[in-house]
Design a protein around this motif. Sequence first.
Motif, PDB file in Angstrom:
ATOM      1  N   THR A 160     -17.875  -9.464   8.632  1.00  0.00           N
ATOM      2  CA  THR A 160     -17.351  -8.712   9.770  1.00  0.00           C
ATOM      3  C   THR A 160     -16.786  -9.596  10.872  1.00  0.00           C
ATOM      4  O   THR A 160     -15.903  -9.167  11.620  1.00  0.00           O
ATOM      5  CB  THR A 160     -18.456  -7.839  10.376  1.00  0.00           C
ATOM      6  OG1 THR A 160     -19.590  -8.666  10.661  1.00  0.00           O
ATOM      7  CG2 THR A 160     -18.864  -6.723   9.422  1.00  0.00           C
ATOM      8  N   SER A 178      -6.409  -4.783  11.292  1.00  0.00           N
ATOM      9  CA  SER A 178      -7.857  -4.929  11.473  1.00  0.00           C
ATOM     10  C   SER A 178      -8.259  -6.246  12.133  1.00  0.00           C
ATOM     11  O   SER A 178      -9.413  -6.402  12.539  1.00  0.00           O
ATOM     12  CB  SER A 178      -8.571  -4.807  10.122  1.00  0.00           C
ATOM     13  OG  SER A 178      -7.999  -5.686   9.164  1.00  0.00           O
ATOM     14  N   ASN A 235     -11.270  -8.705   8.189  1.00  0.00           N
ATOM     15  CA  ASN A 235     -12.013  -8.228   9.354  1.00  0.00           C
ATOM     16  C   ASN A 235     -12.061  -9.217  10.506  1.00  0.00           C
ATOM     17  O   ASN A 235     -12.403  -8.848  11.627  1.00  0.00           O
ATOM     18  CB  ASN A 235     -13.446  -7.873   8.944  1.00  0.00           C
ATOM     19  CG  ASN A 235     -13.516  -6.608   8.121  1.00  0.00           C
ATOM     20  OD1 ASN A 235     -12.774  -5.652   8.377  1.00  0.00           O
ATOM     21  ND2 ASN A 235     -14.388  -6.589   7.124  1.00  0.00           N
ATOM     22  N   SER A 236     -11.724 -10.478  10.242  1.00  0.00           N
ATOM     23  CA  SER A 236     -11.730 -11.484  11.302  1.00  0.00           C
ATOM     24  C   SER A 236     -10.792 -12.612  10.934  1.00  0.00           C
ATOM     25  O   SER A 236     -10.706 -12.995   9.762  1.00  0.00           O
ATOM     26  CB  SER A 236     -13.153 -12.023  11.515  1.00  0.00           C
ATOM     27  OG  SER A 236     -13.214 -12.883  12.620  1.00  0.00           O
ATOM     28  N   HIS A 245     -13.804  -1.917   6.026  1.00  0.00           N
ATOM     29  CA  HIS A 245     -13.423  -2.215   7.403  1.00  0.00           C
ATOM     30  C   HIS A 245     -14.659  -2.599   8.209  1.00  0.00           C
ATOM     31  O   HIS A 245     -15.758  -2.093   7.959  1.00  0.00           O
ATOM     32  CB  HIS A 245     -12.750  -0.985   8.022  1.00  0.00           C
ATOM     33  CG  HIS A 245     -12.074  -1.237   9.349  1.00  0.00           C
ATOM     34  ND1 HIS A 245     -12.769  -1.362  10.532  1.00  0.00           N
ATOM     35  CD2 HIS A 245     -10.759  -1.369   9.668  1.00  0.00           C
ATOM     36  CE1 HIS A 245     -11.917  -1.561  11.524  1.00  0.00           C
ATOM     37  NE2 HIS A 245     -10.684  -1.577  11.033  1.00  0.00           N
ATOM     38  N   ARG A 246     -14.475  -3.471   9.178  1.00  0.00           N
ATOM     39  CA  ARG A 246     -15.581  -3.954  10.010  1.00  0.00           C
ATOM     40  C   ARG A 246     -16.349  -2.821  10.687  1.00  0.00           C
ATOM     41  O   ARG A 246     -17.581  -2.867  10.809  1.00  0.00           O
ATOM     42  CB  ARG A 246     -15.006  -4.889  11.090  1.00  0.00           C
ATOM     43  CG  ARG A 246     -15.993  -5.376  12.119  1.00  0.00           C
ATOM     44  CD  ARG A 246     -15.330  -6.359  13.076  1.00  0.00           C
ATOM     45  NE  ARG A 246     -14.431  -5.691  14.015  1.00  0.00           N
ATOM     46  CZ  ARG A 246     -14.741  -5.434  15.291  1.00  0.00           C
ATOM     47  NH1 ARG A 246     -15.915  -5.790  15.775  1.00  0.00           N
ATOM     48  NH2 ARG A 246     -13.866  -4.857  16.084  1.00  0.00           N
TER      49      ARG A 246
END
Length: 476
Positions: free
Chosen positions: A147, A377, A422-423, A441-442
């Motif tokens: 995440t 995202s 996500n990052s 998805h986070r």
Amino acid sequence: VGPGAEEGEARRGCPGGVSPVGSSRREVPGAEGRPRAAAGRPVDEEVSSDSEPESPSLGRRRREAAEEEVDETPQEKKLRLAKLYLEQLRQYGESRPALGAGAPAGRPPLLPQLEQKGRLQRLVAKDVQPPDPTSIRVLRGHQLPVTCLVISPDDRFIFSASKDGSLIKWEVESGKRLCVVPGGKKGTEERHMGHASHVLCMAISSDGKYLATGDRNKLIMIWDTVTCKRLHIFTGHRDAVSGLSFRKGTHQLYSASHDRCVKVWNVAENAYVETLFGHQDVVTGLDSLSRECCVTAGGRDGTVRLWKIPEESQLVFYGHQGSIDCIQLINEEHMVSGADDGSVALWGLTKKKPLALARQAHGMQDAQGLQQPYWISAVAALRNSDLLATGSHSASVKLWKCGEGFRKLEPLWDIPLVGFVNSLKFSAAGDFLVAGIGQEHRLGRWWRVKEAKNSICIIPLKQRAAAPSSEAPDSS
């Protein structure tokens, strides 16, 4: 919530559309005891009646210099300072290494000032080569979607966290796991010293001393980056903690939450400072640099906000049509954000509308028989440069170039990566990009990419050897 929702909350008579932050501020401990300098005189300067009088020749030279300064017109002064700056840039350019070789030992005196004003821009995007997919390193260790992640200030380590509650410290050079803090069951945080729910965000202090992580259980945990030992737990948010950022050069921590507020903490003192209110929906992302302010993404309230902590005020920005899920500052005056309407926006902190907007930045997808844009995202910026990266679940990470004055977004290269990005984080030197990949998805489980691997991907970035990077002041 419509665009004018918070206008009714604004205090009457506030100029420029600035709405007040509804919170009281605490005085910084020890501030009252600090000596104040007289105008134009350092605090520690001692003036003695026994000082020797200056020589006649020294006094004459000072008078001549003062006369020359008085005779200088504003235009001549601007020209002189411009020549001085260009000469410093020339000398700095001869001594600075290529992209990825680390920072030079010294910087021209004017560069930190330009960086603070958001006017320093490293023009590196035009020289970045298309990354080789075979050179991407994949690090596996988390059982559930990654995440969030951060890179240590010296670019030696990566810290990542996951929906399984685990926290891992990686060595960049070898790819080895140096430390693993496993996730636990709800209610066991005190016993097993880790998170017992999805970790949604993390931040590292600019001196590399502290790591902060936030989870769905409303908790913020502070860690020692060397030993991975937990130092403290901050409580106070009423919902999931979704954004964290340390103010550059300090141990002041900003946190954002689904409870719609932003909180300020002093990590070194294990102290809560204040709470800021204004968003009308969950806050999904947060970032800050060296100024005493932070920027936030407000989810479905459709706003990006700049919080000015000392003034207890906020500026509100509009531009996206969907939920704004990610945000990052490029420099002290510009930022980039992404939304689930598929758009990526470039902002200047003095304008309430985007300077540039790329719609359907990652293309369109077929979702339940309907054509919808791929959600953005994750966004990342190489600080004080014109190079950006964006992520989605479109099977690629995209690199972008910011046009002159941040008024244009030009796509550069697609980097194939399967799964939800996500990052995203650039290394400080700009020689690699790290992506946190998950099957989901986070912030939720709207889609699931079964073929994706929950992992950390290190993407090397190389520059064309024939064209070394340059630095130039932003003309905006």
